[in-house]
Design an enzyme around this catalytic site. Structure first.
Site, PDB file in Angstrom:
ATOM      1  CD  GLU A 153       1.541 -12.357  16.373  1.00 29.65           C
ATOM      2  OE1 GLU A 153       1.752 -11.425  16.783  1.00 29.65           O
ATOM      3  OE2 GLU A 153       0.989 -13.218  16.898  1.00 29.65           O
ATOM      4  NE  ARG A 173      -1.700   6.521   0.908  1.00 28.73           N
ATOM      5  CZ  ARG A 173      -1.882   5.609   2.129  1.00 28.73           C
ATOM      6  NH1 ARG A 173      -1.801   6.009   3.138  1.00 28.73           N
ATOM      7  NH2 ARG A 173      -2.305   4.194   1.593  1.00 28.73           N
ATOM      8  CD1 TRP A 174       7.434   6.729  -2.332  1.00 27.79           C
ATOM      9  CD2 TRP A 174       7.094   7.009  -4.375  1.00 27.79           C
ATOM     10  NE1 TRP A 174       8.644   6.942  -2.487  1.00 27.79           N
ATOM     11  CE2 TRP A 174       8.499   6.819  -4.287  1.00 27.79           C
ATOM     12  CE3 TRP A 174       6.639   6.982  -5.621  1.00 27.79           C
ATOM     13  CZ2 TRP A 174       9.574   6.931  -5.156  1.00 27.79           C
ATOM     14  CZ3 TRP A 174       7.622   7.100  -6.760  1.00 27.79           C
ATOM     15  CH2 TRP A 174       8.957   7.041  -6.413  1.00 27.79           C
ATOM     16  CD  GLU A 204     -13.126  -5.532  -2.493  1.00 33.46           C
ATOM     17  OE1 GLU A 204     -11.995  -5.934  -2.357  1.00 33.46           O
ATOM     18  OE2 GLU A 204     -14.047  -6.452  -2.649  1.00 33.46           O
ATOM     19  CG  ASN A 205      -7.569  -2.675  -6.200  1.00 32.08           C
ATOM     20  OD1 ASN A 205      -6.654  -3.532  -6.138  1.00 32.08           O
ATOM     21  ND2 ASN A 205      -7.959  -1.758  -5.479  1.00 32.08           N
ATOM     22  NE  ARG A 218      -8.296   0.593   5.191  1.00 30.07           N
ATOM     23  CZ  ARG A 218      -7.928   1.842   5.211  1.00 30.07           C
ATOM     24  NH1 ARG A 218      -8.068   2.508   6.268  1.00 30.07           N
ATOM     25  NH2 ARG A 218      -6.900   2.411   4.176  1.00 30.07           N
ATOM     26  CB  SER A 245      -7.983  -3.934   2.518  1.00 28.21           C
ATOM     27  OG  SER A 245      -7.711  -2.835   3.242  1.00 28.21           O
ATOM     28  CG  ASP A 283      -1.965   1.046   1.166  1.00 24.53           C
ATOM     29  OD1 ASP A 283      -2.412   1.479  -0.167  1.00 24.53           O
ATOM     30  OD2 ASP A 283      -2.669   1.307   2.151  1.00 24.53           O
ATOM     31  N   GLY A 284       0.338   2.347  -0.582  1.00 26.53           N
ATOM     32  CA  GLY A 284       0.895   3.391  -0.408  1.00 26.53           C
ATOM     33  C   GLY A 284       1.726   4.096  -1.799  1.00 26.53           C
ATOM     34  CG  ASN A 285       2.483   1.354  -4.938  1.00 31.06           C
ATOM     35  OD1 ASN A 285       3.288   1.354  -4.213  1.00 31.06           O
ATOM     36  ND2 ASN A 285       2.087   0.501  -5.749  1.00 31.06           N
TER      37      ASN A 285
HETATM   38  C1  FPP Z   1      -1.645   0.058  -3.500  1.00 35.48           C
HETATM   39  O1  FPP Z   1      -1.104   1.468  -3.571  1.00 35.48           O
HETATM   40  C2  FPP Z   1      -0.791  -0.537  -4.493  1.00 35.48           C
HETATM   41  C3  FPP Z   1      -1.481  -1.225  -5.927  1.00 35.48           C
HETATM   42  C4  FPP Z   1      -3.148  -1.324  -5.607  1.00 35.48           C
HETATM   43  C5  FPP Z   1      -0.953  -2.030  -6.755  1.00 35.48           C
HETATM   44  C6  FPP Z   1       0.305  -2.852  -6.387  1.00 35.48           C
HETATM   45  C7  FPP Z   1       1.093  -3.262  -7.696  1.00 35.48           C
HETATM   46  C8  FPP Z   1       2.102  -3.386  -8.049  1.00 35.48           C
HETATM   47  C9  FPP Z   1       3.238  -2.800  -7.357  1.00 35.48           C
HETATM   48  C10 FPP Z   1       2.702  -3.660  -9.516  1.00 35.48           C
HETATM   49  C11 FPP Z   1       3.077  -5.147  -9.447  1.00 35.48           C
HETATM   50  C12 FPP Z   1       2.422  -6.016 -10.457  1.00 35.48           C
HETATM   51  C13 FPP Z   1       2.397  -7.393  -9.988  1.00 35.48           C
HETATM   52  C14 FPP Z   1       2.267  -8.417 -11.119  1.00 35.48           C
HETATM   53  C15 FPP Z   1       2.292  -7.892  -8.654  1.00 35.48           C
HETATM   54  P1  FPP Z   1      -2.341   2.485  -3.713  1.00 35.48           P
HETATM   55  O2  FPP Z   1      -2.454   2.780  -5.227  1.00 35.48           O
HETATM   56  O3  FPP Z   1      -3.580   1.895  -2.874  1.00 35.48           O
HETATM   57  O4  FPP Z   1      -1.888   3.717  -3.015  1.00 35.48           O
HETATM   58  P2  FPP Z   1      -2.369   4.785  -2.191  1.00 35.48           P
HETATM   59  O5  FPP Z   1      -2.991   4.177  -0.821  1.00 35.48           O
HETATM   60  O6  FPP Z   1      -1.172   5.591  -1.734  1.00 35.48           O
HETATM   61  O7  FPP Z   1      -3.610   5.348  -2.990  1.00 35.48           O
END
Ligand code: FPP
Length: 268
Positions: free
Chosen positions: A223, A40-41, A83-84, A210, A212, A36-38
């Site tokens: 844990e 926001r990063w 849910e995505n 969470r 989720s 999680d957090g891509n």
């Molecule tokens: C959550 O961050 C991240 C995801 C929904 C996607 C993760 C996917 C990858 C890293 C690509 C990898 C690919 C494979 C095949 C495993 P978010 O978008 O919910 O971040 P946010 O909560 O900060 O908005």
């Protein structure tokens, strides 16, 4: 750790960091990760959300390398939830296409590392091209035994339990079993990856506390470890830190303290 996209990905055992000695032979069997957090990063850097997902690719591979090096047998990664699909069409398309490309790009590397890739999730709505890459990766890596990487794509914990319940109901309707005979073990044996043991440690990045809808059945006695760093800044060293912290947890599985204490006082 902040990474640049060009940074080299080191194979297990070839990174600059040294595996802590105390982990050798003492790691949880099954680690599950909510990446999680891509978004926001990326936002914090004035970048589009998709750049956060791109940075997450290296974090994913570095974490898997760390799991292999540490001897973790199963690592489940939550890449796309049921849910995505509610995200913007542009982000959904990006995530599907990017997952397909990431799997294709890294299958041979994962194979070299001794990783067995498995897909965990539901078929409806999943892009055919993603499924094709997953099947190719599964086939190529099926004999590997070091670490199993369970890619949870179009996965939902409630959907998985509902699917198991539907299968069992069908078996009852077909006269193959009696409803009164259904036990917990029967639900467990109808899950998507039924041979995989329950989760020992769940890690979620970015500070959210969470679950989720991830691996609801398998997390019953896990844990839970919620870490503040966003996913793109996670990697093998951060994984090893969490594995070390796990060693201090006192797991009871709903039972009494597993030690000679007041519950089991010596009788002599
Ligand atoms: C959550 O961050 C991240 C995801 C929904 C996607 C993760 C996917 C990858 C890293 C690509 C990898 C690919 C494979 C095949 C495993 P978010 O978008 O919910 O971040 P946010 O909560 O900060 O908005």
């Amino acid at each position: 750790m902040d990474r640049t996209p060009t940074q080299q990905l080191a194979a297990p055992g070839e990174g600059s960091a040294t595996l802590p000695q105390g982990l050798i032979g003492h790691v949880p069997q099954h680690v599950a990760v909510i990446m999680d957090g891509n978004g926001r990063w990326a936002n914090a850097r004035g970048l589009p959300r998709t750049e956060g997902h791109r940075a997450g690719e290296l974090a994913l591979m570095d974490t898997v390398a760390g799991a292999v090096e540490a001897g973790v047998k199963y690592i489940s990664m939550y890449a796309f939830s049921t849910e995505n699909w509610k995200r913007s069409p542009a982000e959904v398309s990006f995530l599907m296409g990017y997952s397909r490309d990431v799997i294709r790009k890294h299958t041979d590397r994962l194979n070299d590392w001794g990783v067995r890739v498995r897909w965990v999730g539901r078929r409806p709505r999943l892009w055919k091209s993603v499924l094709k890459e997953l099947r190719t990766a599964e086939e190529k890596t099926k004999h590997n035994t070091k670490t199993e990487l369970l890619l949870c794509i179009n996965y939902g914990g409630r959907a998985e339990i509902a699917d198991a319940a539907r299968d069992l109901a069908q078996e009852v309707a077909d006269g193959k079993r009696k409803a009164s005979s259904i036990r917990e073990a029967d639900i467990a044996s109808h899950l998507y990856a039924a041979d995989v043991p329950d989760v020992d440690l769940l890690i979620r990045t970015s500070g959210e506390s969470r679950i989720s809808n991830f691996l609801l059945w398998q997390l019953a006695y896990a844990e839970l470890d919620f870490v503040p760093v966003p996913w793109p800044e996670f990697g093998r060293e951060e994984l090893w830190e969490r594995l070390q912290a796990f060693q201090d947890r006192d797991r009871r599985f709903g039972g009494a303290i597993d030690a000679v204490g007041e519950d089991q006082a010596p009788t002599s």
